[in-house]
Design a protein around this motif. Structure first.
Motif, short mmCIF file in Angstrom:
data_model
loop_
_atom_site.label_atom_id
_atom_site.label_comp_id
_atom_site.label_asym_id
_atom_site.label_seq_id
_atom_site.Cartn_x
_atom_site.Cartn_y
_atom_site.Cartn_z
N LEU A 1 0.85 -1.19 0.00
CA LEU A 1 0.00 0.00 0.00
C LEU A 1 0.88 1.24 0.00
CD1 LEU A 1 -2.83 1.38 0.35
CD2 LEU A 1 -2.39 1.30 2.82
N LEU A 2 0.55 2.18 -0.86
CA LEU A 2 1.20 3.49 -0.86
C LEU A 2 0.18 4.50 -0.34
CD1 LEU A 2 3.32 5.64 -1.57
CD2 LEU A 2 2.38 5.64 -3.90
N VAL A 3 0.56 5.22 0.70
CA VAL A 3 -0.26 6.32 1.20
C VAL A 3 0.47 7.61 0.86
CG1 VAL A 3 -1.27 7.43 3.23
CG2 VAL A 3 -1.29 4.93 3.03
N ALA B 1 -4.16 12.52 10.55
CA ALA B 1 -4.16 11.35 11.43
C ALA B 1 -4.90 10.18 10.78
CB ALA B 1 -4.76 11.69 12.79
N LEU B 2 -5.94 10.46 10.01
CA LEU B 2 -6.66 9.39 9.31
C LEU B 2 -5.75 8.70 8.31
CD1 LEU B 2 -9.22 7.81 8.75
CD2 LEU B 2 -9.90 9.62 7.16
N GLY B 3 -5.00 9.48 7.53
CA GLY B 3 -4.07 8.87 6.58
C GLY B 3 -3.03 8.01 7.28
N LEU B 4 -2.50 8.50 8.38
CA LEU B 4 -1.51 7.74 9.15
C LEU B 4 -2.14 6.50 9.77
CD1 LEU B 4 0.31 10.75 10.87
CD2 LEU B 4 1.17 9.36 8.95
N LEU B 5 -3.37 6.63 10.27
CA LEU B 5 -4.07 5.49 10.87
C LEU B 5 -4.33 4.40 9.84
CD1 LEU B 5 -5.64 4.06 13.14
CD2 LEU B 5 -7.61 5.52 12.55
N VAL B 6 -4.74 4.78 8.65
CA VAL B 6 -4.98 3.79 7.60
C VAL B 6 -3.68 3.08 7.23
CG1 VAL B 6 -5.64 3.54 5.17
CG2 VAL B 6 -7.07 4.90 6.71
N ALA B 7 -2.60 3.84 7.10
CA ALA B 7 -1.30 3.22 6.81
C ALA B 7 -0.92 2.25 7.93
CB ALA B 7 -0.24 4.31 6.64
N ARG B 8 -1.10 2.67 9.16
CA ARG B 8 -0.77 1.83 10.31
C ARG B 8 -1.65 0.58 10.34
NH1 ARG B 8 -1.00 3.95 16.59
NH2 ARG B 8 -0.34 1.98 17.56
N LEU C 1 4.94 5.36 2.67
CA LEU C 1 4.30 6.65 2.91
C LEU C 1 5.10 7.70 2.17
CD1 LEU C 1 2.02 7.94 4.73
CD2 LEU C 1 3.84 8.49 6.33
N PHE C 2 4.45 8.42 1.26
CA PHE C 2 5.10 9.51 0.54
C PHE C 2 4.43 10.80 1.01
CE2 PHE C 2 6.43 12.48 -2.60
CZ PHE C 2 7.59 11.98 -3.17
N VAL C 3 5.20 11.66 1.65
CA VAL C 3 4.69 12.90 2.22
C VAL C 3 5.14 14.06 1.33
CG1 VAL C 3 4.52 14.31 4.29
CG2 VAL C 3 4.87 11.84 4.51
N ALA C 4 4.18 14.88 0.92
CA ALA C 4 4.50 15.98 0.00
C ALA C 4 3.64 17.20 0.33
CB ALA C 4 4.26 15.54 -1.44
N SER D 1 -3.18 10.04 17.45
CA SER D 1 -1.99 10.86 17.61
C SER D 1 -1.04 10.69 16.43
CB SER D 1 -1.27 10.46 18.90
OG SER D 1 0.08 10.83 18.90
N PHE D 2 -0.57 11.81 15.87
CA PHE D 2 0.42 11.75 14.80
C PHE D 2 1.63 10.93 15.28
CE2 PHE D 2 -0.43 16.23 12.75
CZ PHE D 2 -1.76 15.93 12.60
N ARG D 3 2.14 11.27 16.45
CA ARG D 3 3.36 10.65 16.96
C ARG D 3 3.19 9.15 17.11
NH1 ARG D 3 8.44 11.29 16.78
NH2 ARG D 3 8.38 13.39 17.61
N GLU D 4 2.08 8.72 17.70
CA GLU D 4 1.87 7.28 17.90
C GLU D 4 1.81 6.54 16.58
OE1 GLU D 4 -1.47 6.52 20.46
OE2 GLU D 4 -0.67 7.80 22.05
#
Length: 120
Positions: free
Chosen positions: A4-6, A19-26, A37-40, A62-65
Motif C-alpha cells: 500500500l502506498l499512502v 491522522a486518518l491517513g496515518l491510521l490507515v497506513a498503520r 508513505l510519501f509525504v509531500a 496521535s500523529f506521533r503514535e
C-alpha cells in the motif's frame, strides 16, 4: 501480502485528515501489508518533531503514535525534497526520523509498484 502506498499531502491545518491517513497506513501495516508513505506539499510540515508531538485527529489518533508505529513496523517513509526545501525542512530538522528525500518521479515509481494507492 500487498503493498500500500499512502500519499499524504495534507498539512497540520487539518489534523483529523492527517491522522486518518496515518491510521490507515498503520492499520494496513498491522494487517501484514507492506506500507510506503510519501509525504509531500503541506504534509511535510507534519513530520517536524513538535508537530508530531502535538498533532491529534478527532477520533483518528496521535500523529506521533502512528508515525512511531509505522517506523517500528518497517514502513518506508519518502518525503518530497521539493516540498521540504520550499518549507525549510531538512533531514536534520526531522528529529532522527528515517526518511528518504525523493523527487516526484519516485512518487510515480512507488505508485506503479503498489497494489493500492490512497491519498490524504
Amino acid at each position: 501480502m500487498s503493498r500500500l502506498l499512502v500519499h499524504l499531502a495534507t498539512g497540520p491545518e487539518n489534523p483529523t485528515r492527517v491522522a486518518l491517513g496515518l491510521l490507515v497506513a498503520r492499520s494496513a501495516l498491522d494487517a501484514g501489508h507492506d506500507v510506503d508513505l510519501f509525504v509531500a506539499g503541506d504534509g511535510v510540515a507534519v513530520l517536524r518533531p513538535e508537530t508530531l508531538d502535538a498533532g491529534n485527529g478527532i477520533g483518528t489518533g496521535s500523529f506521533r503514535e502512528h508515525v512511531d508505529a509505522l517506523a517500528a513496523g518497517g514502513a518506508r517513509f519518502f518525503v518530497s525534497g521539493l516540498s521540504s526545501k520550499a518549507r525549510g525542512i531538512s533531514l536534520d530538522s526531522l528529529g532522527g526520523l528515517e526518511v528518504t528525500m525523493a523527487p516526484p518521479t519516485r512518487l510515480v515509481e512507488l505508485a506503479f509498484e503498489a497494489d493500492r494507492v490512497l491519498t490524504y
